[in-house]
Design a protein around this motif. Sequence first.
Motif, PDB file in Angstrom:
ATOM      1  N   VAL A   1       0.867  -1.179   0.000  1.00 41.27           N
ATOM      2  CA  VAL A   1       0.000   0.000   0.000  1.00 41.27           C
ATOM      3  C   VAL A   1       0.901   1.226   0.000  1.00 41.27           C
ATOM      4  O   VAL A   1       1.614   1.489   0.986  1.00 41.27           O
ATOM      5  CB  VAL A   1      -0.934   0.030   1.226  1.00 41.27           C
ATOM      6  N   ASP A   2       0.902   1.971  -1.073  1.00 47.83           N
ATOM      7  CA  ASP A   2       1.769   3.146  -1.221  1.00 47.83           C
ATOM      8  C   ASP A   2       0.931   4.406  -1.320  1.00 47.83           C
ATOM      9  O   ASP A   2      -0.059   4.447  -2.075  1.00 47.83           O
ATOM     10  CB  ASP A   2       2.638   3.017  -2.473  1.00 47.83           C
ATOM     11  N   LEU A   3       1.345   5.436  -0.578  1.00 43.51           N
ATOM     12  CA  LEU A   3       0.733   6.763  -0.658  1.00 43.51           C
ATOM     13  C   LEU A   3       1.822   7.754  -1.035  1.00 43.51           C
ATOM     14  O   LEU A   3       2.287   8.552  -0.213  1.00 43.51           O
ATOM     15  CB  LEU A   3       0.101   7.150   0.689  1.00 43.51           C
ATOM     16  N   PRO A   4       2.293   7.734  -2.272  1.00 45.17           N
ATOM     17  CA  PRO A   4       3.411   8.602  -2.669  1.00 45.17           C
ATOM     18  C   PRO A   4       3.054  10.074  -2.528  1.00 45.17           C
ATOM     19  O   PRO A   4       1.968  10.511  -2.887  1.00 45.17           O
ATOM     20  CB  PRO A   4       3.637   8.218  -4.137  1.00 45.17           C
ATOM     21  N   GLY A   5       4.016  10.808  -1.983  1.00 43.81           N
ATOM     22  CA  GLY A   5       3.831  12.246  -1.788  1.00 43.81           C
ATOM     23  C   GLY A   5       3.418  12.614  -0.386  1.00 43.81           C
ATOM     24  O   GLY A   5       3.598  13.764   0.024  1.00 43.81           O
TER      25      GLY A   5
ATOM     26  N   ALA B   1     -11.436   4.765   2.921  1.00 46.40           N
ATOM     27  CA  ALA B   1     -10.144   5.234   3.424  1.00 46.40           C
ATOM     28  C   ALA B   1      -9.681   6.484   2.683  1.00 46.40           C
ATOM     29  O   ALA B   1      -9.105   7.402   3.282  1.00 46.40           O
ATOM     30  CB  ALA B   1      -9.102   4.119   3.298  1.00 46.40           C
ATOM     31  N   GLY B   2      -9.930   6.536   1.375  1.00 48.55           N
ATOM     32  CA  GLY B   2      -9.565   7.732   0.618  1.00 48.55           C
ATOM     33  C   GLY B   2     -10.338   8.957   1.066  1.00 48.55           C
ATOM     34  O   GLY B   2      -9.778  10.059   1.182  1.00 48.55           O
ATOM     35  N   ILE B   3     -11.642   8.781   1.339  1.00 47.50           N
ATOM     36  CA  ILE B   3     -12.451   9.896   1.835  1.00 47.50           C
ATOM     37  C   ILE B   3     -11.959  10.334   3.205  1.00 47.50           C
ATOM     38  O   ILE B   3     -11.842  11.540   3.491  1.00 47.50           O
ATOM     39  CB  ILE B   3     -13.932   9.484   1.887  1.00 47.50           C
ATOM     40  N   ALA B   4     -11.656   9.369   4.084  1.00 47.37           N
ATOM     41  CA  ALA B   4     -11.164   9.703   5.424  1.00 47.37           C
ATOM     42  C   ALA B   4      -9.839  10.453   5.360  1.00 47.37           C
ATOM     43  O   ALA B   4      -9.598  11.373   6.146  1.00 47.37           O
ATOM     44  CB  ALA B   4     -11.019   8.431   6.254  1.00 47.37           C
ATOM     45  N   LEU B   5      -8.985  10.078   4.431  1.00 41.84           N
ATOM     46  CA  LEU B   5      -7.711  10.780   4.269  1.00 41.84           C
ATOM     47  C   LEU B   5      -7.929  12.211   3.809  1.00 41.84           C
ATOM     48  O   LEU B   5      -7.270  13.146   4.304  1.00 41.84           O
ATOM     49  CB  LEU B   5      -6.824  10.023   3.277  1.00 41.84           C
ATOM     50  N   GLN B   6      -8.846  12.419   2.864  1.00 40.39           N
ATOM     51  CA  GLN B   6      -9.140  13.775   2.405  1.00 40.39           C
ATOM     52  C   GLN B   6      -9.670  14.631   3.547  1.00 40.39           C
ATOM     53  O   GLN B   6      -9.283  15.801   3.705  1.00 40.39           O
ATOM     54  CB  GLN B   6     -10.163  13.720   1.273  1.00 40.39           C
TER      55      GLN B   6
ATOM     56  N   ALA C   1      -5.062  20.363  -0.418  1.00 42.62           N
ATOM     57  CA  ALA C   1      -4.617  18.983  -0.625  1.00 42.62           C
ATOM     58  C   ALA C   1      -5.463  18.288  -1.681  1.00 42.62           C
ATOM     59  O   ALA C   1      -6.665  18.531  -1.790  1.00 42.62           O
ATOM     60  CB  ALA C   1      -4.680  18.216   0.688  1.00 42.62           C
ATOM     61  N   LYS C   2      -4.813  17.400  -2.420  1.00 46.75           N
ATOM     62  CA  LYS C   2      -5.509  16.623  -3.438  1.00 46.75           C
ATOM     63  C   LYS C   2      -5.117  15.154  -3.285  1.00 46.75           C
ATOM     64  O   LYS C   2      -3.937  14.821  -3.162  1.00 46.75           O
ATOM     65  CB  LYS C   2      -5.164  17.108  -4.844  1.00 46.75           C
ATOM     66  N   VAL C   3      -6.122  14.314  -3.263  1.00 45.43           N
ATOM     67  CA  VAL C   3      -5.917  12.864  -3.261  1.00 45.43           C
ATOM     68  C   VAL C   3      -6.204  12.363  -4.661  1.00 45.43           C
ATOM     69  O   VAL C   3      -7.296  12.578  -5.192  1.00 45.43           O
ATOM     70  CB  VAL C   3      -6.836  12.174  -2.229  1.00 45.43           C
ATOM     71  N   GLY C   4      -5.201  11.716  -5.278  1.00 48.24           N
ATOM     72  CA  GLY C   4      -5.323  11.299  -6.668  1.00 48.24           C
ATOM     73  C   GLY C   4      -6.196  10.070  -6.847  1.00 48.24           C
ATOM     74  O   GLY C   4      -6.866   9.602  -5.918  1.00 48.24           O
TER      75      GLY C   4
ATOM     76  N   THR D   1      -1.118  14.853  -2.821  1.00 42.40           N
ATOM     77  CA  THR D   1      -0.421  16.141  -2.904  1.00 42.40           C
ATOM     78  C   THR D   1      -0.967  17.033  -1.800  1.00 42.40           C
ATOM     79  O   THR D   1      -2.001  17.695  -1.983  1.00 42.40           O
ATOM     80  CB  THR D   1      -0.642  16.803  -4.277  1.00 42.40           C
ATOM     81  N   PRO D   2      -0.329  17.065  -0.622  1.00 38.29           N
ATOM     82  CA  PRO D   2      -0.897  17.816   0.502  1.00 38.29           C
ATOM     83  C   PRO D   2      -0.900  19.326   0.301  1.00 38.29           C
ATOM     84  O   PRO D   2      -1.842  20.011   0.697  1.00 38.29           O
ATOM     85  CB  PRO D   2       0.006  17.430   1.682  1.00 38.29           C
ATOM     86  N   GLY D   3       0.154  19.881  -0.307  1.00 38.24           N
ATOM     87  CA  GLY D   3       0.244  21.336  -0.391  1.00 38.24           C
ATOM     88  C   GLY D   3       0.672  21.930   0.942  1.00 38.24           C
ATOM     89  O   GLY D   3       0.950  21.211   1.918  1.00 38.24           O
TER      90      GLY D   3
END
Length: 673
Positions: A191-195, A227-232, A243-246, A266-268
């Motif tokens: 599981v990779d979350l690059p950036g 999980a993607g929504i929770a991260l955003q 921030a942008k989640v790809g 890309t958190p910014g």
Amino acid sequence: MGRRGSRRVAASLLRAGTAGLALLAAPLHAQQAPASDPAELDPAAPMDPMPDLDVEWPDMSVPDPAPMPAPGEADEGQAEAAFDDSADQISDIASTQRYRWELKGLGGIDTDGAIQKAFEQRSTLRAERKEQANAAQIDRRARADAELLAELLRSQGYYDASVDTDIQLKSDGVLVELLATPGARYRFAQVDLPGLDAAAGEEAGKLRDAFAVREGDPVVAQNVIDAGIALQVALGAEGFATAKVGDQDIVVDHDTQTARLVLPVTPGPVAKFGQFKVSGEPAFSAKHLGVIARFDEGDRYNQPDVDDLRRALVATGLVGSVEVTPVPRQNGEVIDLDVKLTPAPMRTIAGELGYGTGEGFRAEASWQHRNFFNPEGALTVRGVAGTQEQGASLTFRRNNWLRRDQVLNAQFLASHIDRKAYEAKTISLSGGFERQSNFIWQKKWTWSLGAELIASDERDTIEATGAERRRTFFIGAIPASLGYDGSDDLLNPTRGFRLSGRISPEVSLQGSAFGYVRAQVDASAYRPVSERGVVAVRLRFGTILGATRDRIAPSRRFYSGGGGSVRGYGYQQLGPRDIDNAPIGGRSLSEFSLEARVKLKAFGGNFGVVPFIDGGSLSTEATPDFKQWQLGAGIGLRYYSSFGPIRIDVGTPLNPQPGDGRVAVVVSLGQAF
């Protein structure tokens, strides 16, 4: 149906019926008939070939070929060839049958029933179960549901799943079996979350924890989405406004039965709140938005605070919808908020009609403009007409005054109240500010502080003789209250407790000036005892210090009895009485209530019953009398609506005084306490 799945369908279910011969469009040329003896013609002999046509006459001695499947009937582009002979009992494709279905093979993997529940929500067999169907229809539905079940299994990580269908004729109709073979469950090997690590710094660990998918977890599609929504959301809560989640990229390896997940982030920069820009109606200023917001300019950006501001604006009742647009500046390090408001109706006309034992009929009407004085300055005109009460009032109320959730009140009231205990013609002017709970934000602590000026002409009786007397009182009061609410719901609490106190130092001018203090404490507790049962208890104590009962205006004394007090007794009917059996009020009060709130399973769980027992004691002394209790008991009915319970309580006094009725009824919104 799964890619590797198969199905067995009865041959008789797909019987094609009568076949017709197609006529060729080319014209036929006339030919000379041979001069043959009719006796030599043999019907079984082969026909002569037709010239100019590459078509042979059919050999009538060869059996008809098997019918071809209809378009769309083939499984993955291949015609059906294998059928189960045991299903030849179904006689005709045109006949209609009742059918039922069963899912098999899910027992070991669907322990919580989630797959079966999702299947039933989308199943074609279930959606059309009330209608009889012929063989072709049943077959189509079974194949569609087989594909649906395979899809659901893949969404849960079973990428090798296959689903077979078996259609059988039983004594009670057709049985459709969907036989699932889930196979191994695929898991994430990486599981990779690059950036995220490079850009987020020390917050990276907290943000990584917000993404709940880990190596070794099953490859469940919904878990990845959640999980993607929770991260955003976590990025916004930590100040990463831009921030942008790809897009997620999942690569499945069928050889190792694993998958790799890559989700670029890309958190910014970490941002701060900037300024407000307001447009639309009502014309709230940027300053007033700053009062409502739970953040100040320069605070670290927090998306939940922005969402809270949106809800708070809607809660004013003046705003129909809110659009809040973040506007980055200074390379995203400052976020201004562009707030566009759409107005809600500003005016309300309301009415109320009711009846209470001891209170009689009562009708109330009101007109309100919720933004008469911008911002949030409401003006309300109210009128009351009833058998025992008439009055009119003009009320000004400003919400979010000086600070969030703080209310400024002012009221002018003229009323006439005629009860058994007293008659009062009153004019009052009051004002104050308070912090109150509401349906959107139930607050732990509430308080109020105010002032009252009262002029009241009142009639009561002399206790010893029963003779009527009329006196005029001029009263000044400074009431204050403080409350703590640890319950779980404002209108229908099921656990926790509440505690509140009220004190009102007062000065009365009637003949001569004198002072006294009115104080009252209320407590209630709630405890669930089962899935559908709650036990609730309430206590109330009150006292008036500094003056005798006779000197205190009748409208300022304590009374007991009625729907919000001791049920079973009429309103204000409990306690000491004069020689004519009319209640005279008291200086001290003690009450309790005990009830069991039981929700019924019937009618969708929207109704409940509440057996209760109440007790009260009223004394003319400053100290409550805990010996002379009057008890009432009964049962209530609750309807649990979307905005709170509606209650009907029917009670009877257990030790009535002369003149008390046998039954008292109360109807209201919300629980009794």
